[in-house]
Design a protein around this motif. Structure first.
Motif, PDB file in Angstrom:
ATOM      1  N   ARG A  77      -0.599  12.990  -1.766  1.00  0.00           N
ATOM      2  CA  ARG A  77      -1.460  12.652  -2.901  1.00  0.00           C
ATOM      3  C   ARG A  77      -1.446  13.755  -3.952  1.00  0.00           C
ATOM      4  O   ARG A  77      -1.213  14.908  -3.647  1.00  0.00           O
ATOM      5  N   GLN A  78      -1.743  13.336  -5.174  1.00  0.00           N
ATOM      6  CA  GLN A  78      -2.094  14.252  -6.251  1.00  0.00           C
ATOM      7  C   GLN A  78      -3.475  13.789  -6.696  1.00  0.00           C
ATOM      8  O   GLN A  78      -3.612  12.740  -7.311  1.00  0.00           O
ATOM      9  N   GLY A  79      -4.487  14.521  -6.303  1.00  0.00           N
ATOM     10  CA  GLY A  79      -5.852  14.060  -6.549  1.00  0.00           C
ATOM     11  C   GLY A  79      -6.076  12.753  -5.806  1.00  0.00           C
ATOM     12  O   GLY A  79      -5.813  12.649  -4.610  1.00  0.00           O
ATOM     13  N   GLU A  80      -6.510  11.744  -6.515  1.00  0.00           N
ATOM     14  CA  GLU A  80      -6.754  10.422  -5.912  1.00  0.00           C
ATOM     15  C   GLU A  80      -5.508   9.531  -5.950  1.00  0.00           C
ATOM     16  O   GLU A  80      -5.506   8.441  -5.394  1.00  0.00           O
ATOM     17  N   THR A  81      -4.454   9.984  -6.611  1.00  0.00           N
ATOM     18  CA  THR A  81      -3.238   9.180  -6.756  1.00  0.00           C
ATOM     19  C   THR A  81      -2.346   9.343  -5.536  1.00  0.00           C
ATOM     20  O   THR A  81      -1.962  10.464  -5.183  1.00  0.00           O
ATOM     21  N   LEU A  82      -1.993   8.233  -4.921  1.00  0.00           N
ATOM     22  CA  LEU A  82      -1.079   8.247  -3.781  1.00  0.00           C
ATOM     23  C   LEU A  82       0.347   8.325  -4.317  1.00  0.00           C
ATOM     24  O   LEU A  82       0.798   7.440  -5.051  1.00  0.00           O
TER      25      LEU A  82
END
Length: 144
Positions: free
Chosen positions: A117-122
């Motif tokens: 993940r990057q933050g909430e982004t999968l």
């Protein structure tokens, strides 16, 4: 030795010898028996010809988290088969987090899922199949 201490000692022993992960800037954030979290800040030398993080870098981050998780029981374990699906690009300067979790461990075989993940982004989903080989990471006092 309790399971958490064993997992931490195994991770330290294994990563001390892992020049590839170290050279890519991969950091161990947390390890527990059968689980691991690693991070990586995307650098300029991680970018591909499209100006986004190379898939091989993302794979290596996921593979490192997988390796730490499946080696957390003081048995030497290697990858038998891995697959990855890329879902979103990662760009220069972002921090990627790979979280590995044990799905199944029986006999000499295991299955582990890793989410990057990057933050909430999968960013990617990785599944690794592991196979125990001979040997341990720790001296006799740290074995199961």
């Amino acid at each position: 030795m309790d399971p958490q201490t064993r997992a931490e000692a195994c991770a330290a022993a294994m990563l001390a010898e892992d020049a590839a992960s170290r050279g890519m800037g991969i950091r161990l954030e947390e390890v527990r028996p059968g689980q691991a979290r690693c991070s990586l800040e995307v650098r300029a030398d991680h970018l591909n010809g499209h100006g986004i993080c190379h898939g091989g870098v993302i794979f290596t981050l996921a593979d490192t988290a997988f390796a730490v998780a499946c080696n957390s029981y003081n048995a030497r374990v290697v990858a038998q088969h891995n697959s990855i699906s890329y879902l979103a690009p990662a760009t220069l300067g972002v921090t990627l987090i790979a979280e590995a979790e044990e799905v199944s461990r029986a006999g000499r075989s295991g299955i582990y899922d890793v989410r990057v993940r990057q933050g909430e982004t999968l960013i990617a989903v990785f599944r690794g199949a592991s196979r125990q080989v001979s040997g341990t990471h720790l001296s006799e006092g740290g074995e199961d």
